[in-house]
Write a protein that holds these residues in place. Structure first.
Motif, PDB file in Angstrom:
ATOM      1  N   PHE A 101       0.834  -1.203   0.000  1.00 25.69           N
ATOM      2  CA  PHE A 101       0.000   0.000   0.000  1.00 25.69           C
ATOM      3  C   PHE A 101       0.868   1.252   0.000  1.00 25.69           C
ATOM      4  O   PHE A 101       0.607   2.203  -0.748  1.00 25.69           O
ATOM      5  CB  PHE A 101      -0.933  -0.017   1.211  1.00 25.69           C
ATOM      6  CG  PHE A 101      -1.854   1.158   1.294  1.00 25.69           C
ATOM      7  CD1 PHE A 101      -2.988   1.213   0.500  1.00 25.69           C
ATOM      8  CD2 PHE A 101      -1.592   2.201   2.149  1.00 25.69           C
ATOM      9  CE1 PHE A 101      -3.842   2.301   0.556  1.00 25.69           C
ATOM     10  CE2 PHE A 101      -2.438   3.297   2.224  1.00 25.69           C
ATOM     11  CZ  PHE A 101      -3.567   3.338   1.421  1.00 25.69           C
ATOM     12  N   ALA A 102       1.917   1.250   0.825  1.00 27.33           N
ATOM     13  CA  ALA A 102       2.836   2.394   0.862  1.00 27.33           C
ATOM     14  C   ALA A 102       3.550   2.560  -0.480  1.00 27.33           C
ATOM     15  O   ALA A 102       3.781   3.692  -0.928  1.00 27.33           O
ATOM     16  CB  ALA A 102       3.852   2.213   1.988  1.00 27.33           C
ATOM     17  N   ALA A 103       3.874   1.467  -1.141  1.00 24.25           N
ATOM     18  CA  ALA A 103       4.520   1.550  -2.454  1.00 24.25           C
ATOM     19  C   ALA A 103       3.573   2.163  -3.481  1.00 24.25           C
ATOM     20  O   ALA A 103       3.992   2.975  -4.314  1.00 24.25           O
ATOM     21  CB  ALA A 103       4.989   0.168  -2.905  1.00 24.25           C
ATOM     22  N   CYS A 104       2.294   1.808  -3.432  1.00 23.54           N
ATOM     23  CA  CYS A 104       1.311   2.390  -4.357  1.00 23.54           C
ATOM     24  C   CYS A 104       1.162   3.886  -4.123  1.00 23.54           C
ATOM     25  O   CYS A 104       1.181   4.682  -5.072  1.00 23.54           O
ATOM     26  CB  CYS A 104      -0.052   1.726  -4.175  1.00 23.54           C
ATOM     27  SG  CYS A 104      -0.179   0.070  -4.817  1.00 23.54           S
ATOM     28  N   VAL A 105       1.006   4.267  -2.866  1.00 25.28           N
ATOM     29  CA  VAL A 105       0.855   5.687  -2.541  1.00 25.28           C
ATOM     30  C   VAL A 105       2.116   6.452  -2.919  1.00 25.28           C
ATOM     31  O   VAL A 105       2.045   7.559  -3.468  1.00 25.28           O
ATOM     32  CB  VAL A 105       0.499   5.853  -1.046  1.00 25.28           C
ATOM     33  CG1 VAL A 105       0.560   7.301  -0.622  1.00 25.28           C
ATOM     34  CG2 VAL A 105      -0.879   5.270  -0.763  1.00 25.28           C
ATOM     35  N   SER A 106       3.270   5.864  -2.662  1.00 22.39           N
ATOM     36  CA  SER A 106       4.536   6.511  -3.032  1.00 22.39           C
ATOM     37  C   SER A 106       4.656   6.667  -4.538  1.00 22.39           C
ATOM     38  O   SER A 106       5.131   7.695  -5.024  1.00 22.39           O
ATOM     39  CB  SER A 106       5.722   5.701  -2.508  1.00 22.39           C
ATOM     40  OG  SER A 106       5.685   5.625  -1.111  1.00 22.39           O
ATOM     41  N   TYR A 107       4.236   5.659  -5.277  1.00 20.15           N
ATOM     42  CA  TYR A 107       4.301   5.735  -6.738  1.00 20.15           C
ATOM     43  C   TYR A 107       3.489   6.922  -7.240  1.00 20.15           C
ATOM     44  O   TYR A 107       3.963   7.722  -8.049  1.00 20.15           O
ATOM     45  CB  TYR A 107       3.785   4.441  -7.354  1.00 20.15           C
ATOM     46  CG  TYR A 107       3.799   4.451  -8.863  1.00 20.15           C
ATOM     47  CD1 TYR A 107       4.931   4.080  -9.569  1.00 20.15           C
ATOM     48  CD2 TYR A 107       2.680   4.850  -9.587  1.00 20.15           C
ATOM     49  CE1 TYR A 107       4.955   4.096 -10.943  1.00 20.15           C
ATOM     50  CE2 TYR A 107       2.690   4.874 -10.964  1.00 20.15           C
ATOM     51  CZ  TYR A 107       3.829   4.488 -11.644  1.00 20.15           C
ATOM     52  OH  TYR A 107       3.843   4.521 -13.003  1.00 20.15           O
TER      53      TYR A 107
END
Length: 149
Positions: A101-107
């Motif tokens: 989830f953090a990777a998606c938001v960061s992307y």
């Protein structure tokens, strides 16, 4: 009293939570890996212009991250329903879901908010992909069933 064959764990019908978990996982993890391991290299080999292949990959990446975000939210909801909200940070599955989830938001933050180079976006994509692979290796969360006597 002997155990009946219908009470065997292997013969039980899968729960709705287990079906949702696996279906979400197939769409987001499978989609990410099939696209980057299968489709993009096939487009490069097919003789299309490199700039066209890069543009197609960049356009589809946004949608894949969106599908992954929906799949992760579905899996987080399933995990919270089966094991409680505390499972998000107490269980390894929950930690991997939060990492994804953090990777998606960061992307999306890097792509639309900060507008940095593509290397950081690719890093987020790789973190998301590898957290998905690790999640595939984890067992499906199932609610403990109480036996009647």
């Amino acid at each position: 009293m002997s155990k009946s064959s219908t009470s065997d764990r292997r013969l039980r019908a899968p729960s709705l939570e287990g079906i949702l978990w696996q279906l979400a996982q197939v769409f987001w993890v499978g989609g990410l890996w099939v696209f980057h391991v299968g489709l993009v290299p096939a487009l490069k080999v097919s003789g299309l212009a490199p700039l066209l292949v890069q543009d197609v990959a960049a356009q589809i990446d946004r949608w894949l991250i969106g599908v992954a975000l929906l799949g992760l939210l579905t899996q987080l909801a399933v995990l919270a329903r089966v094991d409680g909200l505390a499972a998000w940070w107490q269980q390894f599955r929950g930690q991997m879901l939060l990492l994804g989830f953090a990777a998606c938001v960061s992307y999306y933050t890097l792509r639309y908010g900060i507008s940095v180079g593509e290397r950081w976006q690719m890093f987020c994509f790789l973190v998301l992909g590898f957290s998905g692979i690790v999640l595939v290796a984890q067992p499906v969360p199932v609610r403990a069933r109480h036996t009647r006597r």
